[in-house]
Design a protein around this motif. Structure first.
Motif, PDB file in Angstrom:
ATOM      1  N   UNK A  84       0.830  -1.205   0.000  1.00 54.53           N
ATOM      2  CA  UNK A  84       0.000   0.000   0.000  1.00 54.53           C
ATOM      3  C   UNK A  84       0.867   1.260   0.000  1.00 54.53           C
ATOM      4  N   UNK A  85       2.068   1.167   0.552  1.00 54.29           N
ATOM      5  CA  UNK A  85       2.914   2.354   0.712  1.00 54.29           C
ATOM      6  C   UNK A  85       3.409   2.925  -0.615  1.00 54.29           C
ATOM      7  N   UNK A  86       3.694   2.075  -1.600  1.00 50.07           N
ATOM      8  CA  UNK A  86       4.370   2.541  -2.805  1.00 50.07           C
ATOM      9  C   UNK A  86       3.606   2.313  -4.100  1.00 50.07           C
ATOM     10  N   UNK A  87       2.708   1.339  -4.147  1.00 52.68           N
ATOM     11  CA  UNK A  87       2.025   1.005  -5.400  1.00 52.68           C
ATOM     12  C   UNK A  87       0.902   1.997  -5.701  1.00 52.68           C
ATOM     13  N   UNK A  88       0.553   2.175  -6.979  1.00 55.44           N
ATOM     14  CA  UNK A  88      -0.678   2.909  -7.307  1.00 55.44           C
ATOM     15  C   UNK A  88      -1.865   2.207  -6.648  1.00 55.44           C
ATOM     16  N   UNK A  89      -2.811   2.987  -6.193  1.00 58.51           N
ATOM     17  CA  UNK A  89      -3.926   2.432  -5.423  1.00 58.51           C
ATOM     18  C   UNK A  89      -5.256   2.667  -6.125  1.00 58.51           C
ATOM     19  N   UNK A  90      -6.180   1.721  -5.917  1.00 59.80           N
ATOM     20  CA  UNK A  90      -7.512   1.823  -6.507  1.00 59.80           C
ATOM     21  C   UNK A  90      -8.552   1.457  -5.465  1.00 59.80           C
ATOM     22  N   UNK A 137      -7.498   6.897  -7.164  1.00 57.89           N
ATOM     23  CA  UNK A 137      -8.059   6.899  -8.520  1.00 57.89           C
ATOM     24  C   UNK A 137      -7.506   5.803  -9.426  1.00 57.89           C
ATOM     25  N   UNK A 138      -6.765   4.843  -8.868  1.00 55.52           N
ATOM     26  CA  UNK A 138      -6.188   3.796  -9.699  1.00 55.52           C
ATOM     27  C   UNK A 138      -4.846   4.161 -10.286  1.00 55.52           C
ATOM     28  N   UNK A 139      -4.405   5.387 -10.081  1.00 50.26           N
ATOM     29  CA  UNK A 139      -3.150   5.871 -10.663  1.00 50.26           C
ATOM     30  C   UNK A 139      -2.198   6.381  -9.584  1.00 50.26           C
ATOM     31  N   UNK A 140      -2.717   7.145  -8.647  1.00 53.22           N
ATOM     32  CA  UNK A 140      -1.863   7.776  -7.647  1.00 53.22           C
ATOM     33  C   UNK A 140      -1.343   6.776  -6.617  1.00 53.22           C
ATOM     34  N   UNK A 141      -0.120   7.030  -6.169  1.00 55.64           N
ATOM     35  CA  UNK A 141       0.463   6.305  -5.043  1.00 55.64           C
ATOM     36  C   UNK A 141       0.165   7.071  -3.758  1.00 55.64           C
ATOM     37  N   UNK A 142       0.527   6.491  -2.630  1.00 56.35           N
ATOM     38  CA  UNK A 142       0.326   7.161  -1.348  1.00 56.35           C
ATOM     39  C   UNK A 142       1.031   8.515  -1.321  1.00 56.35           C
ATOM     40  N   UNK A 143       2.254   8.574  -1.846  1.00 59.34           N
ATOM     41  CA  UNK A 143       3.001   9.831  -1.839  1.00 59.34           C
ATOM     42  C   UNK A 143       2.320  10.876  -2.706  1.00 59.34           C
ATOM     43  N   UNK A 144       1.785  10.465  -3.850  1.00 56.58           N
ATOM     44  CA  UNK A 144       1.094  11.410  -4.718  1.00 56.58           C
ATOM     45  C   UNK A 144      -0.209  11.887  -4.090  1.00 56.58           C
ATOM     46  N   UNK A 145      -0.873  10.998  -3.364  1.00 56.30           N
ATOM     47  CA  UNK A 145      -2.084  11.393  -2.657  1.00 56.30           C
ATOM     48  C   UNK A 145      -1.747  12.388  -1.551  1.00 56.30           C
ATOM     49  N   UNK A 146      -0.657  12.137  -0.820  1.00 56.35           N
ATOM     50  CA  UNK A 146      -0.238  13.061   0.231  1.00 56.35           C
ATOM     51  C   UNK A 146       0.079  14.430  -0.342  1.00 56.35           C
ATOM     52  N   UNK A 147       0.743  14.452  -1.491  1.00 58.03           N
ATOM     53  CA  UNK A 147       1.072  15.721  -2.124  1.00 58.03           C
ATOM     54  C   UNK A 147      -0.192  16.448  -2.571  1.00 58.03           C
ATOM     55  N   UNK A 148      -1.140  15.708  -3.141  1.00 48.97           N
ATOM     56  CA  UNK A 148      -2.390  16.324  -3.584  1.00 48.97           C
ATOM     57  C   UNK A 148      -3.159  16.936  -2.415  1.00 48.97           C
ATOM     58  N   UNK A 171      -9.648  -0.205  -0.290  1.00 49.01           N
ATOM     59  CA  UNK A 171      -8.538   0.205  -1.148  1.00 49.01           C
ATOM     60  C   UNK A 171      -7.577  -0.964  -1.310  1.00 49.01           C
ATOM     61  N   UNK A 172      -7.066  -1.149  -2.526  1.00 48.87           N
ATOM     62  CA  UNK A 172      -6.068  -2.189  -2.792  1.00 48.87           C
ATOM     63  C   UNK A 172      -5.038  -1.649  -3.777  1.00 48.87           C
ATOM     64  N   UNK A 173      -3.826  -2.195  -3.754  1.00 47.80           N
ATOM     65  CA  UNK A 173      -2.874  -1.867  -4.807  1.00 47.80           C
ATOM     66  C   UNK A 173      -3.443  -2.248  -6.173  1.00 47.80           C
ATOM     67  N   UNK A 174      -3.085  -1.497  -7.203  1.00 46.43           N
ATOM     68  CA  UNK A 174      -3.657  -1.716  -8.533  1.00 46.43           C
ATOM     69  C   UNK A 174      -3.456  -3.148  -9.007  1.00 46.43           C
ATOM     70  N   UNK A 175      -2.317  -3.751  -8.701  1.00 46.04           N
ATOM     71  CA  UNK A 175      -2.030  -5.103  -9.177  1.00 46.04           C
ATOM     72  C   UNK A 175      -3.008  -6.131  -8.635  1.00 46.04           C
ATOM     73  N   UNK A 207     -15.162   0.449 -13.493  1.00 46.09           N
ATOM     74  CA  UNK A 207     -15.443   1.654 -12.728  1.00 46.09           C
ATOM     75  C   UNK A 207     -14.230   2.531 -12.532  1.00 46.09           C
ATOM     76  N   UNK A 208     -13.052   2.051 -12.887  1.00 41.24           N
ATOM     77  CA  UNK A 208     -11.841   2.844 -12.692  1.00 41.24           C
ATOM     78  C   UNK A 208     -11.831   4.018 -13.649  1.00 41.24           C
ATOM     79  N   UNK A 209     -11.178   5.119 -13.284  1.00 40.04           N
ATOM     80  CA  UNK A 209     -11.088   6.265 -14.172  1.00 40.04           C
ATOM     81  C   UNK A 209     -10.389   5.898 -15.468  1.00 40.04           C
ATOM     82  N   UNK A 210     -10.643   6.689 -16.505  1.00 41.32           N
ATOM     83  CA  UNK A 210     -10.062   6.393 -17.812  1.00 41.32           C
ATOM     84  C   UNK A 210      -8.554   6.398 -17.767  1.00 41.32           C
TER      85      UNK A 210
END
Length: 288
Positions: free
Chosen positions: A162-168, A190-201, A222-226, A235-238
């Motif tokens: 969960x810490x590093x992978x893109x999450x959905x 959103x299926x694209x952002x990682x935890x760090x990107x979410x924190x930044x947002x 929530x789960x890692x995209x993989x 249902x995931x964003x485009x």
């Protein structure tokens, strides 16, 4: 002389080498695969990682400091490695506010640098960060706090992916009555952002974002995209279904240390500062 340690030639973890450098009273920059630890006289004075928001982002996005004041300090004192002192002397920021935010950024980055405690890559004696001296922290305190955070996150949810992978989001998960912070965090998944990107947002410290994301993972939301179920593709964003447009995950490798500032902060919505926790950390350090 520069001490060089290559991953293929040593099994010594970064934490062990940090302990040795502390005993030696060393000053310089210790690089790992996920960040850089800056030392002065055997104490940690700054830590940076590519997967945590920079100190400037935290200060400006929280409203503690105007962006113009941050960049003015860098222009005037960056090459002299006195940005922190310039912020205080110029009246742009109170010394206590700078220390609290600096400690938060330091411990956040240290968690990622030490999370898997991989081998150190290189130590460069004498290298200083452009921020300059703000608050030094004993190596033992940094190691202890990183271990505490790792254990806390493990208790919430034991899967570190969960810490590093893109999450959905899990499609059938129906959140109800989530706390405000957790709801805001979930809204950024959103299926694209990682935890760090979410924190930044969110302009929020990464560790607190990780706590909320692991709670969401433990609740099955929530789960890692993989590991997203196949039904999620409907249902995931485009952007999640189109690799050509998906934002890449942050690089685990830090930018080279220098007297130059990092990239300009992106304008994002501010989040409330974590002053209570940071004050406890500050008081604990003062008691050492």
């Amino acid at each position: 002389m520069t001490m060089t340690i290559r991953t293929s030639r040593t099994d010594e973890p970064a934490s062990a080498l940090l302990g040795t450098l502390a005993e030696q009273g060393a000053s310089g920059a210790l690089s790992t695969e996920s960040g850089i630890v800056y030392l002065a006289s055997g104490h940690v004075v700054h830590v940076e990682s590519a997967v945590t928001p920079a100190l400037g982002d935290l200060l400006t996005h929280s409203g503690a400091l105007a962006a113009d004041g941050w960049w003015a300090a860098i222009d005037q004192a960056g090459r002299r490695c006195r940005v922190g002192r310039q912020l205080v002397d110029s009246g742009h920021l109170a010394a206590g506010a700078l220390e609290l935010c600096h400690l938060g950024a330091l411990f956040d980055a240290a968690y990622f640098v030490l999370a898997h405690d991989g081998p150190a890559l290189r130590f460069r004696p004498g290298v200083a960060h452009w921020l300059g001296a703000v608050r030094s922290v004993p190596v033992d305190a940094v190691l202890r706090e990183s271990r505490r955070r790792r254990e806390l996150l493990h208790r919430i949810w034991p899967e570190p992916g969960v810490d590093l992978a893109p999450l959905a989001r899990v499609p059938d998960a129906a959140p109800s009555d989530l706390p405000a912070r957790r709801s805001r965090t979930l809204a950024q998944v959103d299926g694209v952002r990682t935890a760090a990107q979410i924190a930044t947002a969110l302009a929020c410290r990464t560790f607190h974002t990780l706590v909320e994301l692991r709670r969401l993972a433990a609740a099955g939301m929530v789960v890692p995209v993989a590991t997203v179920p196949a039904a999620a593709t409907t249902t995931a964003p485009a952007t999640a279904a189109a690799p050509a447009t998906a934002a890449p995950a942050p690089s685990p490798f830090p930018a080279p240390a220098s007297a130059e500032p990092g990239p300009a902060p992106r304008p994002v919505a501010p989040d409330e500062p974590e002053t209570a926790l940071l004050r406890r950390l500050l008081h604990a350090l003062e008691a050492l």
